[in-house]
Design an enzyme around this catalytic site. Structure first.
Site, mmCIF file in Angstrom:
data_model
loop_
_atom_site.group_PDB
_atom_site.id
_atom_site.type_symbol
_atom_site.label_atom_id
_atom_site.label_comp_id
_atom_site.label_asym_id
_atom_site.label_seq_id
_atom_site.Cartn_x
_atom_site.Cartn_y
_atom_site.Cartn_z
ATOM 1 C CE1 TYR A 33 1.084 -0.340 4.421
ATOM 2 C CE2 TYR A 33 0.114 1.839 4.396
ATOM 3 C CZ TYR A 33 0.891 0.883 5.011
ATOM 4 O OH TYR A 33 1.481 1.161 6.215
ATOM 5 C CD GLU A 176 10.025 1.899 10.145
ATOM 6 O OE1 GLU A 176 9.730 2.876 9.441
ATOM 7 O OE2 GLU A 176 9.960 0.735 9.720
HETATM 8 N N1 PLP Z 1 7.440 3.954 8.873
HETATM 9 C C1 PLP Z 1 6.356 3.166 8.866
HETATM 10 C C2 PLP Z 1 6.453 1.816 9.454
HETATM 11 C C3 PLP Z 1 5.152 3.638 8.322
HETATM 12 O O1 PLP Z 1 4.068 2.830 8.309
HETATM 13 C C4 PLP Z 1 5.093 4.957 7.807
HETATM 14 C C5 PLP Z 1 3.861 5.479 7.209
HETATM 15 O O2 PLP Z 1 2.893 4.780 6.998
HETATM 16 C C6 PLP Z 1 6.247 5.745 7.852
HETATM 17 C C7 PLP Z 1 7.407 5.211 8.384
HETATM 18 C C8 PLP Z 1 6.243 7.147 7.314
HETATM 19 O O3 PLP Z 1 6.271 7.109 5.911
HETATM 20 P P1 PLP Z 1 5.703 8.346 5.066
HETATM 21 O O4 PLP Z 1 6.456 9.540 5.502
HETATM 22 O O5 PLP Z 1 6.010 7.972 3.654
HETATM 23 O O6 PLP Z 1 4.260 8.447 5.348
#
Ligand code: PLP
Length: 285
Positions: A33, A176
């Site tokens: 997704y 993260e």
């Molecule tokens: N890390 C994870 C595990 C995520 O699910 C998300 C966003 O859904 C992010 C980081 C942040 O990504 P983005 O800045 O592309 O939304």
């Protein structure tokens, strides 16, 4: 429309949509997704999100049912059907539908879209964090639909009255958060985990790095520890739904808050960029 759900060419209000039981998402979560915000019917950073979406699908040998440009046109068309100026634009692709066998189904892959009203916050209100060991698999760079560890971590954060859960691997390397990236400011520089297989290469993280570079803030893409996180001048949490927000507590203890000027420069820069890139352009395409 107040919400919009799209599946394989059909769309309606989300509550009225039904999905075939034999879509492989039900048996295996077999899909990927992507998602991002829209304002004034303008989808933010669409090229970057769609590129990552196709990269995720490619890593799992999912053959996309349409070309990138056709998907972008479809998303822009769908966004205009919602009676909401600010939205969250979510899309996923599942490998297809078929009998439950682990090996791939014939396809074609099924495209899903979900649009909901959502306004971007200005990032001024800090969030609180908990920490937990990162028990996810080793393909965190792929934005798959297999999100159980993230679901569990998010719920634990919610139960603790917090907005996110910071994940760390054995040994203490911060990876993260459950659904965001986390970076720190230390002595005027940004430290953020490298984009290996342990983190999702966040689009907002990439914007954060570019913001720091433009603002003359040194950037180090290197792993940092839980101890470094606890001691950081500022803790920055980035995601498409929240852009950039700082944390002021971790595991019940006061944290960050020691470099508000640098954080404010970054917050303002990223918010201004979002507002500029989503200037009004009318509801037609
Ligand atoms: N890390 C994870 C595990 C995520 O699910 C998300 C966003 O859904 C992010 C980081 C942040 O990504 P983005 O800045 O592309 O939304």
């Amino acid at each position: 429309m107040q919400t919009l759900g799209y599946y394989d060419g059909h769309y309606d209000e989300i509550d009225r949509m039904t999905i075939p039981m034999n879509d492989r998402v039900h048996w295996f979560g077999d899909g990927v997704y992507d998602a991002g915000p829209a304002r004034h019917y303008q989808i933010f950073a669409l090229d970057e999100h769609v590129d990552r979406f196709y990269r995720s699908a490619d890593k799992l040998d999912i053959r996309m049912p349409m070309e990138k440009e056709d998907l972008k046109a479809l998303l822009r068309e769908m966004v205009c059907k919602l009676d909401a100026d600010s939205q969250f634009v979510y899309y996923q692709v599942t490998r297809g539908a078929g009998p439950r066998t682990h090996t791939f189904s014939e396809g074609p892959a099924k495209l899903w879209i979900m649009l909901t009203p959502q306004t971007m916050a200005d990032g001024r209100t800090p969030i609180q964090l908990i920490t937990a060991e990162d028990t996810r698999f080793f393909h965190c760079d792929i934005k798959t639909l297999n999100l159980i560890p993230s679901v569990m971590a998010s719920e634990r954060a919610k139960q603790a009255g917090c907005g996110e859960c910071v994940l760390y691997r054995p040994g203490g390397r911060v990876t993260e958060c459950a659904h965001s990236n986390v970076s720190i400011l230390q002595d005027g520089a940004l430290y953020t985990a490298p984009t290996d297989n342990l983190i999702l290469p966040g689009i907002t993280r990439a914007h954060l790095i570019r913001a720091c570079e433009t603002l003359g803030i040194p950037v180090h893409e290197e792993a940092f520890s839980l101890d470094a996180l606890y001691a950081a001048d500022e803790i920055l949490v980035t995601s498409s739904s929240k852009l950039c927000v700082r944390a002021d507590r971790i595991d019940g203890k006061t944290a960050g808050g020691r470099d508000p000027e640098t954080f404010e420069k970054i917050r303002r820069f990223m918010l201004d960029e979002f507002l500029e890139m989503t200037e009004p352009w009318g509801k037609t395409i």
